[in-house]
Design a protein around this motif. Structure first.
Motif, PDB file in Angstrom:
ATOM      1  N   CYS A   1      16.097   9.161  18.574  1.00 19.04           N
ATOM      2  CA  CYS A   1      17.178   8.176  18.682  1.00 19.04           C
ATOM      3  C   CYS A   1      18.505   8.670  18.114  1.00 19.04           C
ATOM      4  CB  CYS A   1      16.780   6.883  17.971  1.00 19.04           C
ATOM      5  SG  CYS A   1      15.228   6.206  18.563  1.00 19.04           S
ATOM      6  N   GLY A   2      18.492   9.817  17.487  1.00 22.35           N
ATOM      7  CA  GLY A   2      19.728  10.345  16.923  1.00 22.35           C
ATOM      8  C   GLY A   2      20.242   9.549  15.735  1.00 22.35           C
ATOM      9  N   CYS A   3      19.345   8.921  14.987  1.00 24.78           N
ATOM     10  CA  CYS A   3      19.761   8.150  13.819  1.00 24.78           C
ATOM     11  C   CYS A   3      20.398   9.085  12.795  1.00 24.78           C
ATOM     12  CB  CYS A   3      18.570   7.447  13.182  1.00 24.78           C
ATOM     13  SG  CYS A   3      17.834   6.176  14.218  1.00 24.78           S
ATOM     14  N   SER A   4      21.417   8.595  12.150  1.00 24.44           N
ATOM     15  CA  SER A   4      22.126   9.407  11.158  1.00 24.44           C
ATOM     16  C   SER A   4      21.437   9.309   9.801  1.00 24.44           C
ATOM     17  CB  SER A   4      23.570   8.933  11.035  1.00 24.44           C
ATOM     18  OG  SER A   4      23.604   7.660  10.421  1.00 24.44           O
ATOM     19  N   ASP A   5      21.731  10.288   8.938  1.00 24.75           N
ATOM     20  CA  ASP A   5      21.199  10.261   7.574  1.00 24.75           C
ATOM     21  C   ASP A   5      21.699   9.031   6.824  1.00 24.75           C
ATOM     22  OD1 ASP A   5      19.754  12.597   7.932  1.00 24.75           O
ATOM     23  OD2 ASP A   5      21.338  13.886   7.160  1.00 24.75           O
ATOM     24  N   ILE A   6      22.916   8.617   7.117  1.00 23.82           N
ATOM     25  CA  ILE A   6      23.485   7.435   6.458  1.00 23.82           C
ATOM     26  C   ILE A   6      22.682   6.186   6.834  1.00 23.82           C
ATOM     27  CG2 ILE A   6      25.512   5.917   6.356  1.00 23.82           C
ATOM     28  CD1 ILE A   6      27.210   8.512   6.712  1.00 23.82           C
ATOM     29  N   GLU A   7      22.365   6.059   8.119  1.00 24.15           N
ATOM     30  CA  GLU A   7      21.570   4.922   8.599  1.00 24.15           C
ATOM     31  C   GLU A   7      20.190   4.891   7.942  1.00 24.15           C
ATOM     32  OE1 GLU A   7      21.421   3.364  13.149  1.00 24.15           O
ATOM     33  OE2 GLU A   7      21.704   5.510  12.889  1.00 24.15           O
ATOM     34  N   LEU A   8      19.633   6.069   7.746  1.00 17.18           N
ATOM     35  CA  LEU A   8      18.269   6.179   7.242  1.00 17.18           C
ATOM     36  C   LEU A   8      18.194   6.310   5.722  1.00 17.18           C
ATOM     37  CD1 LEU A   8      16.910   8.562  10.010  1.00 17.18           C
ATOM     38  CD2 LEU A   8      16.453   6.118   9.774  1.00 17.18           C
ATOM     39  N   ALA A   9      19.342   6.352   5.047  1.00 14.10           N
ATOM     40  CA  ALA A   9      19.377   6.572   3.597  1.00 14.10           C
ATOM     41  C   ALA A   9      18.506   5.600   2.800  1.00 14.10           C
ATOM     42  CB  ALA A   9      20.820   6.551   3.087  1.00 14.10           C
ATOM     43  N   PRO A  10      18.550   4.279   3.068  1.00 12.83           N
ATOM     44  CA  PRO A  10      17.706   3.381   2.262  1.00 12.83           C
ATOM     45  C   PRO A  10      16.210   3.668   2.437  1.00 12.83           C
ATOM     46  CG  PRO A  10      19.116   2.114   3.771  1.00 12.83           C
ATOM     47  CD  PRO A  10      19.366   3.558   4.021  1.00 12.83           C
ATOM     48  N   TYR A  11      15.826   4.042   3.640  1.00 10.48           N
ATOM     49  CA  TYR A  11      14.422   4.330   3.918  1.00 10.48           C
ATOM     50  C   TYR A  11      14.009   5.658   3.288  1.00 10.48           C
ATOM     51  CZ  TYR A  11      15.697   0.767   7.266  1.00 10.48           C
ATOM     52  OH  TYR A  11      16.189  -0.374   7.840  1.00 10.48           O
ATOM     53  N   GLN A  12      14.920   6.628   3.334  1.00 15.97           N
ATOM     54  CA  GLN A  12      14.656   7.931   2.717  1.00 15.97           C
ATOM     55  C   GLN A  12      14.537   7.768   1.209  1.00 15.97           C
ATOM     56  OE1 GLN A  12      14.192  10.968   4.551  1.00 15.97           O
ATOM     57  NE2 GLN A  12      13.303  11.404   2.555  1.00 15.97           N
ATOM     58  N   ALA A  13      15.385   6.938   0.607  1.00 13.72           N
ATOM     59  CA  ALA A  13      15.325   6.694  -0.833  1.00 13.72           C
ATOM     60  C   ALA A  13      13.993   6.044  -1.217  1.00 13.72           C
ATOM     61  CB  ALA A  13      16.495   5.811  -1.267  1.00 13.72           C
ATOM     62  N   LYS A  14      13.558   5.083  -0.428  1.00 15.11           N
ATOM     63  CA  LYS A  14      12.272   4.410  -0.680  1.00 15.11           C
ATOM     64  C   LYS A  14      11.134   5.420  -0.537  1.00 15.11           C
ATOM     65  CE  LYS A  14       9.419   0.794  -0.961  1.00 15.11           C
ATOM     66  NZ  LYS A  14       9.345  -0.162  -2.031  1.00 15.11           N
ATOM     67  N   LEU A  15      11.197   6.263   0.492  1.00 14.84           N
ATOM     68  CA  LEU A  15      10.165   7.279   0.702  1.00 14.84           C
ATOM     69  C   LEU A  15      10.099   8.234  -0.490  1.00 14.84           C
ATOM     70  CD1 LEU A  15       8.028   8.739   2.384  1.00 14.84           C
ATOM     71  CD2 LEU A  15       9.894   9.920   3.579  1.00 14.84           C
ATOM     72  N   THR A  16      11.253   8.666  -0.968  1.00 12.89           N
ATOM     73  CA  THR A  16      11.299   9.574  -2.121  1.00 12.89           C
ATOM     74  C   THR A  16      10.663   8.903  -3.347  1.00 12.89           C
ATOM     75  OG1 THR A  16      13.290  10.622  -1.256  1.00 12.89           O
ATOM     76  CG2 THR A  16      12.847  10.934  -3.598  1.00 12.89           C
ATOM     77  N   ALA A  17      10.984   7.639  -3.563  1.00  8.52           N
ATOM     78  CA  ALA A  17      10.408   6.902  -4.696  1.00  8.52           C
ATOM     79  C   ALA A  17       8.888   6.771  -4.545  1.00  8.52           C
ATOM     80  CB  ALA A  17      11.057   5.522  -4.804  1.00  8.52           C
ATOM     81  N   LEU A  18       8.429   6.481  -3.349  1.00 11.61           N
ATOM     82  CA  LEU A  18       6.989   6.352  -3.103  1.00 11.61           C
ATOM     83  C   LEU A  18       6.276   7.694  -3.298  1.00 11.61           C
ATOM     84  CD1 LEU A  18       6.946   4.046   0.068  1.00 11.61           C
ATOM     85  CD2 LEU A  18       6.256   3.417  -2.255  1.00 11.61           C
ATOM     86  N   GLU A  19       6.899   8.767  -2.837  1.00 10.08           N
ATOM     87  CA  GLU A  19       6.295  10.095  -2.996  1.00 10.08           C
ATOM     88  C   GLU A  19       6.191  10.471  -4.473  1.00 10.08           C
ATOM     89  OE1 GLU A  19       8.831  12.322  -0.329  1.00 10.08           O
ATOM     90  OE2 GLU A  19       7.338  12.210   1.276  1.00 10.08           O
TER      91      GLU A  19
ATOM     92  N   GLU B   1       5.918   8.296  -6.916  1.00  8.08           N
ATOM     93  CA  GLU B   1       4.853   7.419  -7.424  1.00  8.08           C
ATOM     94  C   GLU B   1       3.477   7.982  -7.066  1.00  8.08           C
ATOM     95  OE1 GLU B   1       3.294   2.899  -6.594  1.00  8.08           O
ATOM     96  OE2 GLU B   1       5.452   3.257  -6.451  1.00  8.08           O
ATOM     97  N   LEU B   2       3.335   8.439  -5.836  1.00  7.50           N
ATOM     98  CA  LEU B   2       2.064   9.020  -5.414  1.00  7.50           C
ATOM     99  C   LEU B   2       1.749  10.294  -6.183  1.00  7.50           C
ATOM    100  CD1 LEU B   2       2.254   8.471  -1.549  1.00  7.50           C
ATOM    101  CD2 LEU B   2       0.573   7.457  -3.114  1.00  7.50           C
ATOM    102  N   ALA B   3       2.759  11.107  -6.458  1.00  5.36           N
ATOM    103  CA  ALA B   3       2.572  12.354  -7.197  1.00  5.36           C
ATOM    104  C   ALA B   3       2.091  12.079  -8.625  1.00  5.36           C
ATOM    105  CB  ALA B   3       3.859  13.175  -7.193  1.00  5.36           C
ATOM    106  N   THR B   4       2.634  11.044  -9.258  1.00  2.00           N
ATOM    107  CA  THR B   4       2.251  10.729 -10.639  1.00  2.00           C
ATOM    108  C   THR B   4       0.862  10.099 -10.685  1.00  2.00           C
ATOM    109  OG1 THR B   4       3.407   8.616 -10.543  1.00  2.00           O
ATOM    110  CG2 THR B   4       4.607  10.454 -11.516  1.00  2.00           C
ATOM    111  N   THR B   5       0.478   9.362  -9.671  1.00  2.40           N
ATOM    112  CA  THR B   5      -0.866   8.741  -9.678  1.00  2.40           C
ATOM    113  C   THR B   5      -1.955   9.771  -9.359  1.00  2.40           C
ATOM    114  OG1 THR B   5      -0.621   8.023  -7.381  1.00  2.40           O
ATOM    115  CG2 THR B   5      -0.090   6.419  -9.104  1.00  2.40           C
TER     116      THR B   5
ATOM    117  N   ASN C   1       0.865  -1.180   0.000  1.00  2.00           N
ATOM    118  CA  ASN C   1       0.000   0.000   0.000  1.00  2.00           C
ATOM    119  C   ASN C   1       0.905   1.235   0.000  1.00  2.00           C
ATOM    120  OD1 ASN C   1      -1.517   2.265   0.880  1.00  2.00           O
ATOM    121  ND2 ASN C   1      -3.034   0.914   1.832  1.00  2.00           N
ATOM    122  N   THR C   2       1.026   1.873  -1.143  1.00  2.00           N
ATOM    123  CA  THR C   2       1.974   2.976  -1.333  1.00  2.00           C
ATOM    124  C   THR C   2       1.756   4.107  -0.342  1.00  2.00           C
ATOM    125  OG1 THR C   2       2.058   2.411  -3.667  1.00  2.00           O
ATOM    126  CG2 THR C   2       2.942   4.548  -3.050  1.00  2.00           C
ATOM    127  N   GLN C   3       0.507   4.525  -0.171  1.00  2.00           N
ATOM    128  CA  GLN C   3       0.216   5.633   0.745  1.00  2.00           C
ATOM    129  C   GLN C   3       0.577   5.285   2.186  1.00  2.00           C
ATOM    130  OE1 GLN C   3      -3.844   6.860   0.217  1.00  2.00           O
ATOM    131  NE2 GLN C   3      -3.214   8.954  -0.229  1.00  2.00           N
TER     132      GLN C   3
END
Length: 131
Positions: A105-123, A125-129, A86-88
């Motif tokens: 938790c003080g997570c670094s951008d490096i730690e969160l990079a894969p999740y941020q990349a997925k979020l950007t891709a989903l956003e 996708e949502l924008a185009t739909t 479910n994309t949304q």
């Protein structure tokens, strides 16, 4: 009464507690807290060995343990969102937990990079739909 073995053990324990704090490794922190728990009996008989530095380490470990448990929970939710079809819902979960990880938790951008990349891709996708 001076107990040299207890002094040696407590010195080693303080070093381990300090290393556990620095490691930010949940298993190591849990082990260190278990060692503290195991020392409670000795401190009843030898209260002078329970100094302020030791108490501060104990409190810092407790605080770090809470932070690491939160982080573990947020990271598990992030992992789950990565496979959500479910994309949304996935985007909402990723956004919320990325923010929580950074704030709490003080997570670094490096730690969160894969999740941020997925979020950007989903956003995207949502924008185009939505068009």
């Amino acid at each position: 009464v001076v107990v040299p073995e207890l002094e040696k053990f407590l010195t080693a324990l303080k070093e381990e507690l300090t290393l556990a704090l620095a490691s930010e490794n949940l298993d190591r922190v849990n082990s260190a807290r278990a060692a503290i728990w195991g020392m409670q009996g000795a401190f009843q008989f030898y209260p002078k060995y329970r100094d302020r530095n030791y108490l501060n380490l104990e409190q810092d470990l407790e605080s770090l343990q809470g932070k690491l448990l939160k982080k573990k929970s947020y990271m598990a939710e992030l992992e789950q969102a990565m496979t959500n079809t479910n994309t949304q819902q996935a985007a909402r979960t990723l956004r919320a937990n990325i923010d929580r990880c950074k704030k709490h938790c003080g997570c670094s951008d490096i730690e969160l990079a894969p999740y941020q990349a997925k979020l950007t891709a989903l956003e995207k996708e949502l924008a185009t739909t939505e068009l």
